[in-house]
Scaffold this motif. Structure first.
Motif, PDB file in Angstrom:
ATOM      1  N   ASN A  14       0.940  -1.454  -0.392  1.00 28.87           N
ATOM      2  CA  ASN A  14      -0.297   0.114   0.128  1.00 28.87           C
ATOM      3  C   ASN A  14       0.521   0.984  -0.449  1.00 28.87           C
ATOM      4  O   ASN A  14       1.743   1.314   0.977  1.00 28.87           O
ATOM      5  CB  ASN A  14      -1.061   0.108   1.000  1.00 28.87           C
ATOM      6  N   LYS A  15       0.838   1.736  -0.710  1.00 28.54           N
ATOM      7  CA  LYS A  15       1.584   2.844  -1.171  1.00 28.54           C
ATOM      8  C   LYS A  15       1.464   4.283  -0.381  1.00 28.54           C
ATOM      9  O   LYS A  15       2.547   4.913   0.175  1.00 28.54           O
ATOM     10  CB  LYS A  15       1.529   3.855  -2.376  1.00 28.54           C
ATOM     11  N   ARG A  20       2.551   7.732   4.392  1.00 33.12           N
ATOM     12  CA  ARG A  20       2.481   7.503   5.767  1.00 33.12           C
ATOM     13  C   ARG A  20       3.696   7.249   6.695  1.00 33.12           C
ATOM     14  O   ARG A  20       4.369   8.359   7.751  1.00 33.12           O
ATOM     15  CB  ARG A  20       1.248   7.251   6.840  1.00 33.12           C
ATOM     16  N   ARG A  21       4.253   5.934   6.644  1.00 33.05           N
ATOM     17  CA  ARG A  21       5.994   5.691   7.597  1.00 33.05           C
ATOM     18  C   ARG A  21       7.024   6.080   7.029  1.00 33.05           C
ATOM     19  O   ARG A  21       7.903   6.691   8.449  1.00 33.05           O
ATOM     20  CB  ARG A  21       5.941   4.273   7.270  1.00 33.05           C
ATOM     21  N   THR A  22       7.528   6.730   5.951  1.00 37.52           N
ATOM     22  CA  THR A  22       8.379   6.589   5.465  1.00 37.52           C
ATOM     23  C   THR A  22       8.595   9.006   5.389  1.00 37.52           C
ATOM     24  O   THR A  22       9.941   9.184   5.123  1.00 37.52           O
ATOM     25  CB  THR A  22       8.603   6.431   4.283  1.00 37.52           C
ATOM     26  N   GLY A  23       7.208   9.658   5.148  1.00 28.53           N
ATOM     27  CA  GLY A  23       7.536  10.017   5.328  1.00 28.53           C
ATOM     28  C   GLY A  23       7.420  11.317   3.798  1.00 28.53           C
ATOM     29  O   GLY A  23       7.547  12.133   2.975  1.00 28.53           O
ATOM     30  N   ILE A  24       7.548  10.140   2.874  1.00 27.43           N
ATOM     31  CA  ILE A  24       7.859  10.398   1.369  1.00 27.43           C
ATOM     32  C   ILE A  24       6.212  11.007   0.988  1.00 27.43           C
ATOM     33  O   ILE A  24       5.467   9.882   1.098  1.00 27.43           O
ATOM     34  CB  ILE A  24       8.263   8.770   0.242  1.00 27.43           C
ATOM     35  N   LYS A  26       2.881  11.171  -1.494  1.00 20.65           N
ATOM     36  CA  LYS A  26       2.171  10.338  -2.354  1.00 20.65           C
ATOM     37  C   LYS A  26       2.535  10.312  -3.947  1.00 20.65           C
ATOM     38  O   LYS A  26       2.504   9.517  -4.854  1.00 20.65           O
ATOM     39  CB  LYS A  26       0.780  10.161  -2.020  1.00 20.65           C
ATOM     40  N   ALA A  27       2.848  11.771  -3.659  1.00 16.78           N
ATOM     41  CA  ALA A  27       3.683  12.554  -4.999  1.00 16.78           C
ATOM     42  C   ALA A  27       4.489  11.878  -5.768  1.00 16.78           C
ATOM     43  O   ALA A  27       4.998  11.168  -7.032  1.00 16.78           O
ATOM     44  CB  ALA A  27       3.435  14.067  -4.972  1.00 16.78           C
ATOM     45  N   ARG A  28       5.898  11.529  -4.997  1.00 18.17           N
ATOM     46  CA  ARG A  28       6.523  11.701  -5.171  1.00 18.17           C
ATOM     47  C   ARG A  28       6.348   9.819  -5.284  1.00 18.17           C
ATOM     48  O   ARG A  28       7.403   9.008  -6.283  1.00 18.17           O
ATOM     49  CB  ARG A  28       8.006  12.019  -3.974  1.00 18.17           C
ATOM     50  N   LEU A  29       5.873   9.204  -4.529  1.00 12.74           N
ATOM     51  CA  LEU A  29       6.113   7.583  -4.995  1.00 12.74           C
ATOM     52  C   LEU A  29       5.560   7.178  -6.031  1.00 12.74           C
ATOM     53  O   LEU A  29       5.685   6.344  -6.583  1.00 12.74           O
ATOM     54  CB  LEU A  29       5.266   7.795  -3.467  1.00 12.74           C
ATOM     55  N   THR A  30       4.031   8.272  -6.513  1.00 14.75           N
ATOM     56  CA  THR A  30       3.799   8.089  -7.981  1.00 14.75           C
ATOM     57  C   THR A  30       4.943   7.962  -8.435  1.00 14.75           C
ATOM     58  O   THR A  30       4.836   6.883  -9.686  1.00 14.75           O
ATOM     59  CB  THR A  30       2.281   8.912  -8.035  1.00 14.75           C
ATOM     60  N   TRP A  46      15.549   3.608   1.372  1.00 19.35           N
ATOM     61  CA  TRP A  46      16.515   2.873   2.871  1.00 19.35           C
ATOM     62  C   TRP A  46      15.002   3.130   3.613  1.00 19.35           C
ATOM     63  O   TRP A  46      15.063   1.729   3.882  1.00 19.35           O
ATOM     64  CB  TRP A  46      17.361   3.910   3.635  1.00 19.35           C
ATOM     65  N   LYS A  47      14.200   4.150   3.212  1.00 15.03           N
ATOM     66  CA  LYS A  47      13.214   4.176   3.876  1.00 15.03           C
ATOM     67  C   LYS A  47      12.589   3.253   3.536  1.00 15.03           C
ATOM     68  O   LYS A  47      11.295   2.932   4.069  1.00 15.03           O
ATOM     69  CB  LYS A  47      12.346   5.294   3.925  1.00 15.03           C
ATOM     70  N   ILE A  48      11.644   2.972   1.907  1.00 17.17           N
ATOM     71  CA  ILE A  48      11.303   2.471   1.717  1.00 17.17           C
ATOM     72  C   ILE A  48      10.920   1.305   2.060  1.00 17.17           C
ATOM     73  O   ILE A  48      10.282  -0.401   2.109  1.00 17.17           O
ATOM     74  CB  ILE A  48      10.942   2.454   0.374  1.00 17.17           C
ATOM     75  N   ALA A  49      12.348   0.527   2.264  1.00 17.29           N
ATOM     76  CA  ALA A  49      12.217  -1.005   2.708  1.00 17.29           C
ATOM     77  C   ALA A  49      12.582  -0.884   3.556  1.00 17.29           C
ATOM     78  O   ALA A  49      11.728  -2.488   4.324  1.00 17.29           O
ATOM     79  CB  ALA A  49      14.218  -1.113   2.222  1.00 17.29           C
ATOM     80  N   LEU A  50      12.588  -0.487   4.501  1.00 21.15           N
ATOM     81  CA  LEU A  50      12.785  -0.078   6.315  1.00 21.15           C
ATOM     82  C   LEU A  50      10.505   0.050   6.405  1.00 21.15           C
ATOM     83  O   LEU A  50      10.012  -1.169   7.544  1.00 21.15           O
ATOM     84  CB  LEU A  50      12.627   1.096   7.675  1.00 21.15           C
ATOM     85  N   ALA A  51       9.829   0.275   5.821  1.00 24.79           N
ATOM     86  CA  ALA A  51       8.110   0.503   5.871  1.00 24.79           C
ATOM     87  C   ALA A  51       8.199  -0.682   5.103  1.00 24.79           C
ATOM     88  O   ALA A  51       6.845  -1.081   6.049  1.00 24.79           O
ATOM     89  CB  ALA A  51       8.109   1.405   4.670  1.00 24.79           C
ATOM     90  N   ILE A  52       8.395  -1.453   4.894  1.00 28.13           N
ATOM     91  CA  ILE A  52       7.949  -2.369   3.860  1.00 28.13           C
ATOM     92  C   ILE A  52       8.462  -4.300   4.770  1.00 28.13           C
ATOM     93  O   ILE A  52       8.356  -5.171   4.534  1.00 28.13           O
ATOM     94  CB  ILE A  52       8.206  -3.116   2.102  1.00 28.13           C
ATOM     95  N   ASP A  53       9.202  -3.632   5.682  1.00 27.21           N
ATOM     96  CA  ASP A  53       9.783  -4.381   6.465  1.00 27.21           C
ATOM     97  C   ASP A  53      10.898  -5.381   5.493  1.00 27.21           C
ATOM     98  O   ASP A  53      10.271  -6.653   5.549  1.00 27.21           O
ATOM     99  CB  ASP A  53       8.817  -5.191   7.091  1.00 27.21           C
ATOM    100  N   ILE A  54      11.811  -4.882   4.296  1.00 31.10           N
ATOM    101  CA  ILE A  54      13.136  -5.636   4.556  1.00 31.10           C
ATOM    102  C   ILE A  54      14.039  -5.304   3.549  1.00 31.10           C
ATOM    103  O   ILE A  54      13.965  -4.622   4.740  1.00 31.10           O
ATOM    104  CB  ILE A  54      12.172  -6.489   2.765  1.00 31.10           C
ATOM    105  N   SER A  55      14.997  -6.238   3.687  1.00 30.28           N
ATOM    106  CA  SER A  55      17.189  -4.907   3.979  1.00 30.28           C
ATOM    107  C   SER A  55      16.485  -4.509   2.648  1.00 30.28           C
ATOM    108  O   SER A  55      16.300  -4.769   1.436  1.00 30.28           O
ATOM    109  CB  SER A  55      17.874  -6.849   3.622  1.00 30.28           C
ATOM    110  N   PRO A  56      16.764  -3.034   3.380  1.00 32.51           N
ATOM    111  CA  PRO A  56      17.593  -2.394   2.112  1.00 32.51           C
ATOM    112  C   PRO A  56      18.597  -3.184   0.673  1.00 32.51           C
ATOM    113  O   PRO A  56      17.892  -2.448  -0.499  1.00 32.51           O
ATOM    114  CB  PRO A  56      17.927  -1.371   3.059  1.00 32.51           C
TER     115      PRO A  56
END
Length: 75
Positions: A14-15, A20-24, A26-30, A46-56
């Protein structure tokens, strides 16, 4: 769609939650998931990886694994 976009879609991520979790934003994620010319920064990766609970490192391999050095011949 970008490699990151394909990966997040495959994982049913869920983007809005990533935003919400990363501070990135929604427009930037798009941009990062749809625009092939948009460059992903290391901080964002790095932030996206941590937010989705995987290793960067795992996310880096997914997103950049197809990048190769240019063929150069020494003559």
């Amino acid at each position: 769609m970008t490699v990151l976009g394909l990966y997040l879609t495959k994982k049913s991520v869920n983007k809005a939650e990533i935003s919400r979790r990363t501070g990135i934003s929604k427009a930037r994620l798009t941009q990062l998931t749809n625009n092939l010319t948009t460059k992903l920064t290391t901080d964002e990766l790095w932030k996206i990886a941590l937010a989705i609970d995987i290793s960067p490192c795992d996310l880096l391999n997914e997103v950049c694994g197809g990048i190769k050095l240019p063929n150069t011949s020494s003559d």
